[in-house]
Design an enzyme around this catalytic site. Structure first.
Site, PDB file in Angstrom:
ATOM      1  N   ASP A 125     -21.829 -51.553   6.237  1.00 10.04           N
ATOM      2  CA  ASP A 125     -20.856 -52.020   7.228  1.00 10.04           C
ATOM      3  C   ASP A 125     -19.695 -52.729   6.544  1.00 10.04           C
ATOM      4  O   ASP A 125     -19.874 -53.687   5.796  1.00 10.04           O
ATOM      5  CB  ASP A 125     -21.518 -52.970   8.223  1.00 10.04           C
ATOM      6  N   ASP A 139     -22.388 -51.587  -0.161  1.00  5.77           N
ATOM      7  CA  ASP A 139     -22.764 -52.115   1.136  1.00  5.77           C
ATOM      8  C   ASP A 139     -22.419 -51.031   2.154  1.00  5.77           C
ATOM      9  O   ASP A 139     -21.726 -50.058   1.827  1.00  5.77           O
ATOM     10  CB  ASP A 139     -21.977 -53.401   1.412  1.00  5.77           C
TER      11      ASP A 139
END
Length: 335
Positions: free
Chosen positions: A70, A68
């Site tokens: 953020d 991922d």
């Protein structure tokens, strides 16, 4: 170099899911900043983390490592919140419309919002649906038609994205510990590396080019953003799509996430997941993760698993409390 035939346990199917945002109730007429959202899991006292164990009773070779963005590559939620508040100020967004001050999302509220709803536009849609569509310099009176509502969200999001880029470009943002090393060693072991983010594509590209460097970014085997799929996390579509593009079975993928939304998306796609939590996600329920860490700086067993035949037998996390920095101890990696 040893071949990457890592054995990763396949997760069991999730038996629970996030409540639908539209199912949540929120009193109308509240001032923006005090608004509170229900927590994803039942409230529980802040306490030290307990031991987490994972056993490789069933195994699959590791062929792809998916990050991922953020919260994993960079701790960015406070930067997104700043950019949203700057956008609300810029467009004089008042919600409810009778408010005397522009909308402002405080840190406590945003922590819960970003852990409940993935993607910027869905966050605003949910908030405005719950609290009334706002007045602004874009529309003097609250928009009533679906097309005007979408225009409002699009304009705010576009401005917010450019503001977020300015913050990243300032040079004050760095990658979280251990991320670049893990990416490089995975590539060196012949494992495919990908990034899957729910954020707006242009902002993620800008972020990754600046933080990973152009060569690393262009060397990714797959990159997907929120614009590339119709459903946001916790829907597993972005990870299902990534597996297809990587030409790898989901059971052969390992995902690095920071929140329960990402955990549900990855396990829903049939992938194993390692959590590297942030201060805003540390108290979430990560029972379906195969391991949990405060960051990736000391994740030695993952690197071992990339280079040799081994099983993750037991990982113990210890912390004085969630208000202090946890430490990680790897007890055993059986070769």
């Amino acid at each position: 170099m040893a071949s990457a035939s890592t054995l990763i346990p396949s997760p069991s199917p999730l038996s629970r899911g996030l409540s639908s945002p539209r199912g949540l109730s929120s009193p109308r007429g509240l001032l923006p900043s005090p608004l509170r959202l229900p927590r994803i899991s039942p409230p529980r006292p802040r306490r030290p983390l307990v031991a987490v164990a994972a056993s490789a009773s069933s195994s699959s070779p590791l062929q792809a490592l998916i990050f991922d963005c953020d919260g994993v590559i960079l701790e960015s939620e406070h930067l997104h919140r700043q950019a949203y508040n700057d956008a609300f100020q810029h467009f004089t967004v008042r919600c409810p419309a009778s408010s005397s001050q522009p909308l402002h999302w405080d840190s406590d509220f945003y922590d819960e919002l970003q852990n409940l709803i993935g993607g910027g536009k869905p966050k605003m849609r949910w908030y405005f649906n719950e609290n009334g569509w706002p007045s602004s310099s874009i529309f003097q009176t609250p928009p009533s038609s679906d097309s005007d509502k979408e225009k409002l969200v699009d304009v705010i999001q576009d401005w917010k994205t450019e503001r977020y880029k300015e913050i990243i470009k300032s040079g004050s943002v760095e990658t979280r510990p251990g991320v670049l090393r893990l990416m490089d060693e995975a590539k060196g072991a012949g494992i495919k590396v990908a990034v899957c983010s729910a954020a707006t594509k242009s902002s993620v590209i800008f972020c990754l080019e600046n933080l990973l460097g152009l060569e690393r970014f262009q060397g990714l085997d797959c990159f997907l953003a929120g614009d590339d799929v119709k459903a946001k996390k916790p829907d597993p579509l972005i990870y299902v799509t990534a597996a297809t593009k990587l030409d790898v079975q989901p059971k052969n993928c390992l995902v690095v996430e920071d929140s329960v939304i990402g955990l549900q998306a990855s396990t829903g796609a049939g992938m194993s997941c390692v959590i590297t939590y942030t201060s805003s996600t540390a108290n979430q329920d990560f029972a379906d993760a195969i391991a949990i860490y405060p960051d990736l700086s000391n994740v030695r067993h993952l690197l071992l698993m990339m280079h040799a035949h081994c099983h993750l037998s037991e990982v113990t996390l210890s912390a004085r409390s969630l208000d202090q920095c946890p430490s990680v101890t790897v007890l055993m990696a059986d070769l």
